[in-house]
Design a protein around this motif. Sequence first.
Motif, PDB file in Angstrom:
ATOM      1  N   GLN A 115      -6.062   3.529   3.321  1.00 40.07           N
ATOM      2  CA  GLN A 115      -6.544   2.845   4.518  1.00 40.07           C
ATOM      3  C   GLN A 115      -7.957   2.316   4.304  1.00 40.07           C
ATOM      4  OE1 GLN A 115      -5.721   6.004   7.386  1.00 40.07           O
ATOM      5  NE2 GLN A 115      -3.987   4.829   8.171  1.00 40.07           N
ATOM      6  N   SER A 116      -8.805   3.133   3.667  1.00 41.93           N
ATOM      7  CA  SER A 116     -10.160   2.673   3.351  1.00 41.93           C
ATOM      8  C   SER A 116     -10.131   1.540   2.335  1.00 41.93           C
ATOM      9  CB  SER A 116     -10.992   3.837   2.799  1.00 41.93           C
ATOM     10  OG  SER A 116     -11.117   4.862   3.759  1.00 41.93           O
ATOM     11  N   LEU A 117      -9.182   1.600   1.408  1.00 37.57           N
ATOM     12  CA  LEU A 117      -9.041   0.539   0.411  1.00 37.57           C
ATOM     13  C   LEU A 117      -8.651  -0.774   1.077  1.00 37.57           C
ATOM     14  CD1 LEU A 117      -8.918  -0.298  -2.596  1.00 37.57           C
ATOM     15  CD2 LEU A 117      -6.531   0.443  -2.592  1.00 37.57           C
ATOM     16  N   TYR A 118      -7.668  -0.729   1.986  1.00 39.29           N
ATOM     17  CA  TYR A 118      -7.277  -1.935   2.724  1.00 39.29           C
ATOM     18  C   TYR A 118      -8.486  -2.509   3.465  1.00 39.29           C
ATOM     19  CZ  TYR A 118      -2.559   0.225   2.359  1.00 39.29           C
ATOM     20  OH  TYR A 118      -1.405   0.825   1.934  1.00 39.29           O
ATOM     21  N   ARG A 133      -2.752  -4.491   9.447  1.00 40.13           N
ATOM     22  CA  ARG A 133      -1.283  -4.359   9.450  1.00 40.13           C
ATOM     23  C   ARG A 133      -0.833  -3.342   8.401  1.00 40.13           C
ATOM     24  NH1 ARG A 133      -1.233 -10.079  10.160  1.00 40.13           N
ATOM     25  NH2 ARG A 133      -0.845 -10.370   7.932  1.00 40.13           N
ATOM     26  N   LEU A 134      -1.416  -3.429   7.226  1.00 38.98           N
ATOM     27  CA  LEU A 134      -1.067  -2.474   6.178  1.00 38.98           C
ATOM     28  C   LEU A 134      -1.485  -1.060   6.570  1.00 38.98           C
ATOM     29  CD1 LEU A 134      -2.062  -4.457   2.952  1.00 38.98           C
ATOM     30  CD2 LEU A 134       0.250  -4.024   3.814  1.00 38.98           C
ATOM     31  N   SER A 135      -2.650  -0.925   7.161  1.00 34.54           N
ATOM     32  CA  SER A 135      -3.131   0.393   7.573  1.00 34.54           C
ATOM     33  C   SER A 135      -2.210   1.007   8.627  1.00 34.54           C
ATOM     34  CB  SER A 135      -4.556   0.274   8.123  1.00 34.54           C
ATOM     35  OG  SER A 135      -5.098   1.545   8.384  1.00 34.54           O
ATOM     36  N   ASP A 136      -1.756   0.188   9.563  1.00 33.78           N
ATOM     37  CA  ASP A 136      -0.834   0.681  10.590  1.00 33.78           C
ATOM     38  C   ASP A 136       0.492   1.121   9.976  1.00 33.78           C
ATOM     39  OD1 ASP A 136      -2.709   0.177  12.534  1.00 33.78           O
ATOM     40  OD2 ASP A 136      -1.790  -1.693  13.230  1.00 33.78           O
ATOM     41  N   ALA A 137       0.992   0.336   9.013  1.00 40.73           N
ATOM     42  CA  ALA A 137       2.256   0.680   8.359  1.00 40.73           C
ATOM     43  C   ALA A 137       2.117   1.991   7.579  1.00 40.73           C
ATOM     44  CB  ALA A 137       2.691  -0.450   7.423  1.00 40.73           C
ATOM     45  N   LEU A 138       0.992   2.151   6.893  1.00 38.41           N
ATOM     46  CA  LEU A 138       0.762   3.395   6.149  1.00 38.41           C
ATOM     47  C   LEU A 138       0.658   4.581   7.102  1.00 38.41           C
ATOM     48  CD1 LEU A 138       0.132   4.705   3.342  1.00 38.41           C
ATOM     49  CD2 LEU A 138      -2.282   4.445   3.942  1.00 38.41           C
ATOM     50  N   ILE A 262       2.976   2.542   0.650  1.00 39.12           N
ATOM     51  CA  ILE A 262       3.786   2.583   1.876  1.00 39.12           C
ATOM     52  C   ILE A 262       5.247   2.814   1.514  1.00 39.12           C
ATOM     53  CG2 ILE A 262       4.521   1.245   3.897  1.00 39.12           C
ATOM     54  CD1 ILE A 262       1.794  -0.275   3.618  1.00 39.12           C
ATOM     55  N   GLU A 263       5.752   2.034   0.570  1.00 42.86           N
ATOM     56  CA  GLU A 263       7.127   2.212   0.091  1.00 42.86           C
ATOM     57  C   GLU A 263       7.268   3.544  -0.642  1.00 42.86           C
ATOM     58  OE1 GLU A 263      10.340   0.012  -2.911  1.00 42.86           O
ATOM     59  OE2 GLU A 263       8.376  -0.899  -2.523  1.00 42.86           O
ATOM     60  N   GLY A 264       6.208   3.966  -1.338  1.00 43.07           N
ATOM     61  CA  GLY A 264       6.264   5.201  -2.104  1.00 43.07           C
ATOM     62  C   GLY A 264       6.481   6.422  -1.233  1.00 43.07           C
ATOM     63  N   ILE A 265       5.887   6.446  -0.046  1.00 40.98           N
ATOM     64  CA  ILE A 265       6.086   7.585   0.860  1.00 40.98           C
ATOM     65  C   ILE A 265       7.538   7.635   1.312  1.00 40.98           C
ATOM     66  CG2 ILE A 265       5.426   8.608   3.070  1.00 40.98           C
ATOM     67  CD1 ILE A 265       2.630   7.334   2.625  1.00 40.98           C
ATOM     68  N   ASP A 266       8.111   6.482   1.640  1.00 41.06           N
ATOM     69  CA  ASP A 266       9.541   6.425   1.992  1.00 41.06           C
ATOM     70  C   ASP A 266      10.398   6.967   0.856  1.00 41.06           C
ATOM     71  OD1 ASP A 266       9.541   5.463   4.583  1.00 41.06           O
ATOM     72  OD2 ASP A 266       9.579   3.365   3.980  1.00 41.06           O
ATOM     73  N   TYR A 267      10.082   6.524  -0.351  1.00 44.98           N
ATOM     74  CA  TYR A 267      10.829   6.924  -1.539  1.00 44.98           C
ATOM     75  C   TYR A 267      10.807   8.434  -1.725  1.00 44.98           C
ATOM     76  CZ  TYR A 267      11.583   7.461  -6.638  1.00 44.98           C
ATOM     77  OH  TYR A 267      11.993   7.858  -7.878  1.00 44.98           O
ATOM     78  N   LEU A 268       9.634   9.042  -1.613  1.00 43.02           N
ATOM     79  CA  LEU A 268       9.530  10.482  -1.782  1.00 43.02           C
ATOM     80  C   LEU A 268      10.237  11.243  -0.672  1.00 43.02           C
ATOM     81  CD1 LEU A 268       5.849  10.888  -3.049  1.00 43.02           C
ATOM     82  CD2 LEU A 268       7.951  11.360  -4.335  1.00 43.02           C
TER      83      LEU A 268
END
Length: 275
Positions: A115-118, A133-138, A262-268
């Motif tokens: 989130q800080s990176l975004y 938007r990316l932060s909200d999705a994460l 974001i996709e990685g959390i879903d994957y795990l």
Amino acid sequence: MQPRAVDAAGVAHEQASAEARIVSLVPSITELLFALGLDRQIVGRTGFCVHPREKVRQVRKVGGTKAVNIDAVRALRPTHLIVNVDENERDTVDQLRAFVPHIVVTHPRTPRDNQSLYTLLGAIFSREEGARRLSDALENRLHEAAAHTFPAQNVLYLIWREPWMTVARDTYIAAMLRLVNWRTLPDVRGGAAGAARYPVLTTLDFDHTPWLADVDRILLSSEPYRFTQAHCDALKRDPRLATKRIELIDGELVSWYGVRAIEGIDYLMQRAARG
């Protein structure tokens, strides 16, 4: 113009102009820059920056993450260079600092650090809305992971062979795995009593690595070493590892920062839910 964002090195960066020329030496952040719509301003990337596949093909390569072609970077006349504490060599960055006006240092240590990176990149390159938007999705994915109860598993996450190498518990990879209650072994943290963040294992036998008896899963990552099913099958034939679940895992989805987290959390979560 007033400083807008502070990077992982504590350097405050002003908002870049629309004519910024960006070279990224971090594969996952190259992907993030494209996700933020900065296609026109990305002028250089490493050979390991492979996503998004069709778009990166149009961008000049400047060597690898650690073997950077200094002259190739110089020829691109970048205004901004994106680097990472773990992935790029300090000496190389110091050489580039001599002619690149703005070097943005990144160092996510946990999934939430994305989130800080975004926010950092969104502020520097005027992409605040995309960053939000990316932060909200994460945040949604992190909330979903926290709302689930996953069975506890001890895992050995292998990133290299000859010699075998794994990850300490203070790495980004280990933090991603903890989201689904997978704890990495050995129980070490880089920098503690001289321990390495990416420990080398001389062997995978119980005499030399007694903690191996407590491992439930051995995960063979697809990067940086490209483990294959053949490696997986070879370990399964080892009678010393007969009680272990041994499987391949997508290293990009577990170790890459930025949008892929974001996709990685879903994957795990899907992997952990399958047991």
